[in-house]
Design an enzyme around this catalytic site. Structure first.
Site, PDB file in Angstrom:
ATOM      1  N   ARG A 196       0.836  -1.197   0.000  1.00 36.75           N
ATOM      2  CA  ARG A 196       0.000   0.000   0.000  1.00 36.75           C
ATOM      3  C   ARG A 196       0.877   1.255   0.000  1.00 36.75           C
ATOM      4  O   ARG A 196       1.933   1.278   0.642  1.00 36.75           O
ATOM      5  CB  ARG A 196      -0.896   0.048   1.237  1.00 36.75           C
ATOM      6  CG  ARG A 196      -2.095  -0.872   1.179  1.00 36.75           C
ATOM      7  CD  ARG A 196      -3.138  -0.382   0.162  1.00 36.75           C
ATOM      8  NE  ARG A 196      -4.305  -1.238   0.097  1.00 36.75           N
ATOM      9  CZ  ARG A 196      -4.472  -2.246  -0.767  1.00 36.75           C
ATOM     10  NH1 ARG A 196      -3.545  -2.522  -1.656  1.00 36.75           N
ATOM     11  NH2 ARG A 196      -5.576  -2.959  -0.762  1.00 36.75           N
ATOM     12  N   HIS A 253       0.005   0.218  -9.765  1.00 35.88           N
ATOM     13  CA  HIS A 253      -0.812  -0.677  -8.922  1.00 35.88           C
ATOM     14  C   HIS A 253      -1.346  -1.851  -9.746  1.00 35.88           C
ATOM     15  O   HIS A 253      -2.556  -2.085  -9.813  1.00 35.88           O
ATOM     16  CB  HIS A 253      -1.966   0.104  -8.270  1.00 35.88           C
ATOM     17  CG  HIS A 253      -2.512  -0.578  -7.034  1.00 35.88           C
ATOM     18  ND1 HIS A 253      -2.907   0.101  -5.910  1.00 35.88           N
ATOM     19  CD2 HIS A 253      -2.749  -1.890  -6.745  1.00 35.88           C
ATOM     20  CE1 HIS A 253      -3.356  -0.748  -4.994  1.00 35.88           C
ATOM     21  NE2 HIS A 253      -3.267  -1.969  -5.471  1.00 35.88           N
TER      22      HIS A 253
HETATM   23  P1  NDP Z   1      -2.182 -11.293   5.111  1.00 40.09           P
HETATM   24  O1  NDP Z   1      -3.192 -10.700   6.018  1.00 40.09           O
HETATM   25  O2  NDP Z   1      -2.334 -12.721   4.695  1.00 40.09           O
HETATM   26  O3  NDP Z   1      -0.734 -11.165   5.786  1.00 40.09           O
HETATM   27  C1  NDP Z   1      -0.310 -10.054   6.481  1.00 40.09           C
HETATM   28  C2  NDP Z   1       1.064 -10.330   7.106  1.00 40.09           C
HETATM   29  O4  NDP Z   1       1.567  -9.110   7.668  1.00 40.09           O
HETATM   30  C3  NDP Z   1       1.002 -11.348   8.239  1.00 40.09           C
HETATM   31  O5  NDP Z   1       2.135 -12.179   8.200  1.00 40.09           O
HETATM   32  C4  NDP Z   1       1.054 -10.466   9.495  1.00 40.09           C
HETATM   33  O6  NDP Z   1       1.642 -11.085  10.630  1.00 40.09           O
HETATM   34  C5  NDP Z   1       1.957  -9.340   9.014  1.00 40.09           C
HETATM   35  N1  NDP Z   1       1.748  -8.131   9.823  1.00 40.09           N
HETATM   36  C6  NDP Z   1       0.632  -7.410   9.994  1.00 40.09           C
HETATM   37  N2  NDP Z   1       0.843  -6.380  10.830  1.00 40.09           N
HETATM   38  C7  NDP Z   1       2.131  -6.468  11.204  1.00 40.09           C
HETATM   39  C8  NDP Z   1       2.947  -5.697  12.060  1.00 40.09           C
HETATM   40  N3  NDP Z   1       2.470  -4.631  12.714  1.00 40.09           N
HETATM   41  N4  NDP Z   1       4.231  -6.059  12.224  1.00 40.09           N
HETATM   42  C9  NDP Z   1       4.717  -7.162  11.587  1.00 40.09           C
HETATM   43  N5  NDP Z   1       3.994  -7.944  10.752  1.00 40.09           N
HETATM   44  C10 NDP Z   1       2.712  -7.588  10.564  1.00 40.09           C
HETATM   45  O7  NDP Z   1      -2.098 -10.337   3.849  1.00 40.09           O
HETATM   46  P2  NDP Z   1      -1.772 -10.730   2.323  1.00 40.09           P
HETATM   47  O8  NDP Z   1      -0.470 -11.421   2.275  1.00 40.09           O
HETATM   48  O9  NDP Z   1      -2.928 -11.398   1.686  1.00 40.09           O
HETATM   49  O10 NDP Z   1      -1.688  -9.267   1.652  1.00 40.09           O
HETATM   50  C11 NDP Z   1      -0.780  -8.281   2.113  1.00 40.09           C
HETATM   51  C12 NDP Z   1      -1.134  -6.932   1.506  1.00 40.09           C
HETATM   52  O11 NDP Z   1      -0.818  -6.901   0.117  1.00 40.09           O
HETATM   53  C13 NDP Z   1      -2.631  -6.574   1.512  1.00 40.09           C
HETATM   54  O12 NDP Z   1      -3.037  -6.104   2.787  1.00 40.09           O
HETATM   55  C14 NDP Z   1      -2.722  -5.515   0.437  1.00 40.09           C
HETATM   56  O13 NDP Z   1      -2.569  -4.238   1.006  1.00 40.09           O
HETATM   57  C15 NDP Z   1      -1.532  -5.804  -0.475  1.00 40.09           C
HETATM   58  N6  NDP Z   1      -1.958  -6.182  -1.830  1.00 40.09           N
HETATM   59  C16 NDP Z   1      -1.491  -5.446  -2.899  1.00 40.09           C
HETATM   60  C17 NDP Z   1      -1.831  -5.780  -4.201  1.00 40.09           C
HETATM   61  C18 NDP Z   1      -1.282  -5.042  -5.362  1.00 40.09           C
HETATM   62  O14 NDP Z   1      -1.713  -5.278  -6.508  1.00 40.09           O
HETATM   63  N7  NDP Z   1      -0.312  -4.172  -5.189  1.00 40.09           N
HETATM   64  C19 NDP Z   1      -2.727  -6.917  -4.483  1.00 40.09           C
HETATM   65  C20 NDP Z   1      -3.149  -7.627  -3.300  1.00 40.09           C
HETATM   66  C21 NDP Z   1      -2.774  -7.257  -2.028  1.00 40.09           C
HETATM   67  P3  NDP Z   1       0.979 -12.380  11.323  1.00 40.09           P
HETATM   68  O15 NDP Z   1       1.147 -13.494  10.324  1.00 40.09           O
HETATM   69  O16 NDP Z   1       1.772 -12.574  12.522  1.00 40.09           O
HETATM   70  O17 NDP Z   1      -0.474 -12.028  11.542  1.00 40.09           O
HETATM   71  C1  OXD Z   2      -5.908  -5.595  -3.243  1.00 37.89           C
HETATM   72  C2  OXD Z   2      -5.300  -4.755  -4.275  1.00 37.89           C
HETATM   73  O1  OXD Z   2      -5.775  -5.295  -2.051  1.00 37.89           O
HETATM   74  O2  OXD Z   2      -5.579  -4.970  -5.478  1.00 37.89           O
HETATM   75  O3  OXD Z   2      -6.517  -6.616  -3.611  1.00 37.89           O
HETATM   76  O4  OXD Z   2      -4.507  -3.871  -3.963  1.00 37.89           O
END
Ligand code: NDP
Ligand code: OXD
Length: 313
Positions: free
Chosen positions: A228, A276
């Site tokens: 993000r 994006h």
């Molecule tokens: P998940 O919810 O599966 O994973 C999030 C990870 O981040 C977990 O391992 C979590 O830890 C960790 N985390 C959260 N908060 C913290 C913190 N404060 N400190 C350390 N670690 C933290 O998310 P996804 O993998 O599915 O997606 C990640 C992000 O990718 C989405 O939220 C979205 O914003 C972005 N995205 C971007 C896209 C694009 O096209 N650019 C497309 C799709 C998604 P724990 O495992 O311990 O809970």
């Molecule tokens: C999502 C994205 O969060 O496309 O799925 O960024």
């Protein structure tokens, strides 16, 4: 009954796909005639302010976004209605592709050779093997873990940082704020795949960049952000790329999207901008995921991939 409220995507196509997969569920779109109190599921993308008005019998909100930061900030989000986020093989595969492409590009010094090519300069420098390069992934969720496995398969050393401890074969994990600096000190290429939450807002800032390892890559450490724009302080990235604190950056997301024309990032040679597009899914596989969520829930099973609103992801 399922209400679709999808902006900036082909809502009609999604409605057709879902209608095919859920023949017994009434499916309506904005503009159709329906009783708001009959809506049990609402499927949203970039929802408008009034989307939840009158939806008094909602069982779940379905989010086309994998990231739910914007949805959680919606001013009229119903309290206590579960949110199911998008988790999909094609989306995950695309994100892994983006990460692998950018890690390889920076590791193999393509930007340096591009510059040399323009200058017709034959300057031999042999990039180290992938096993000498340490990639640090912030966020070891669905996308971070998949990217880690792909990079491990290519021979990279992979470290990860998450909130809770993980045991992933071949990966060294670091947990929480107390281990962030140790993680950064062992990172040549930093990949951000965190969700945007109050804890992770603006985490990619100048002081953090100064903590990355400076000896692994010839031009300095690299930042790859595909999560993000709210994670990054763009003025700090521009400064770090200009003064050499960062060797290069690949950015798919921005504080303001589309990236404004006057952003200095456009002009910085070692900044790789994509609009994006790191990962998306097609409506066929997406519709089959959301149809499964609804079908299973209607058959009494728990909802899949429910967001923890307090944690923010
Ligand atoms: P998940 O919810 O599966 O994973 C999030 C990870 O981040 C977990 O391992 C979590 O830890 C960790 N985390 C959260 N908060 C913290 C913190 N404060 N400190 C350390 N670690 C933290 O998310 P996804 O993998 O599915 O997606 C990640 C992000 O990718 C989405 O939220 C979205 O914003 C972005 N995205 C971007 C896209 C694009 O096209 N650019 C497309 C799709 C998604 P724990 O495992 O311990 O809970
Ligand atoms: C999502 C994205 O969060 O496309 O799925 O960024």
């Amino acid at each position: 009954m399922l209400l679709l409220h999808l902006n900036t995507v082909d809502e009609e196509f999604w409605a057709k796909q879902l209608g095919r997969l859920l023949p017994n569920m009434g499916i309506v779109r904005r503009g159709d005639t329906f009783n708001a109190s009959d809506i049990q599921y609402v499927f949203v993308w970039k929802p408008q302010k009034n989307v939840f008005d009158g939806l008094t019998n909602l069982k779940a909100i379905l989010s086309l976004g994998a990231g739910v930061d914007a949805l959680l900030a919606h001013p009229n989000l119903p309290e206590n209605t579960p949110i199911v986020r998008f988790v999909d093989d094609e989306l995950t595969q695309c994100m892994g592709d983006y990460v692998v492409a950018n890690v390889s590009m920076h590791h193999r010094c393509f930007s340096q050779y591009r510059t040399d090519q323009k200058a017709k300069s034959w300057t031999q420098f042999f990039p180290p093997p992938s096993w000498d390069i340490r990639v640090g992934i912030m966020g070891l969720g669905v996308l971070g873990q998949d990217a880690a496995m792909r990079l491990l398969g290519l021979g990279y050393q992979v470290n990860g940082w998450s909130r809770s401890e993980k045991t992933i074969k071949g990966l060294t994990g670091f947990v929480g704020k107390s281990e962030l600096d140790i993680f950064l000190a062992q990172t040549d290429i930093l990949v951000n795949l965190l969700p945007l939450t109050p804890d992770t807002q603006s985490i990619l800032n100048y002081p953090l960049f100064t903590k990355l390892c400076r000896t692994g890559l010839k031009g300095g450490p690299v930042l790859i952000n595909a999560a993000r724009g709210g994670h990054q302080v763009e003025a700090d990235i521009a400064r770090a790329l200009t003064d050499g604190t960062l060797g290069a950056a690949s950015l798919d997301v921005f504080e303001v999207e589309p990236l404004p024309k006057d952003s200095p990032l456009w002009q910085i040679e070692n900044c790789y901008i994509t609009p994006h597009i790191a990962a998306i899914s097609n409506p066929e596989s997406g519709a089959s995921y959301f149809a499964r969520v609804i079908r299973e829930h209607e058959n009494g099973r728990p909802l899949l991939n429910v967001v923890d609103n307090r944690r923010g992801y």
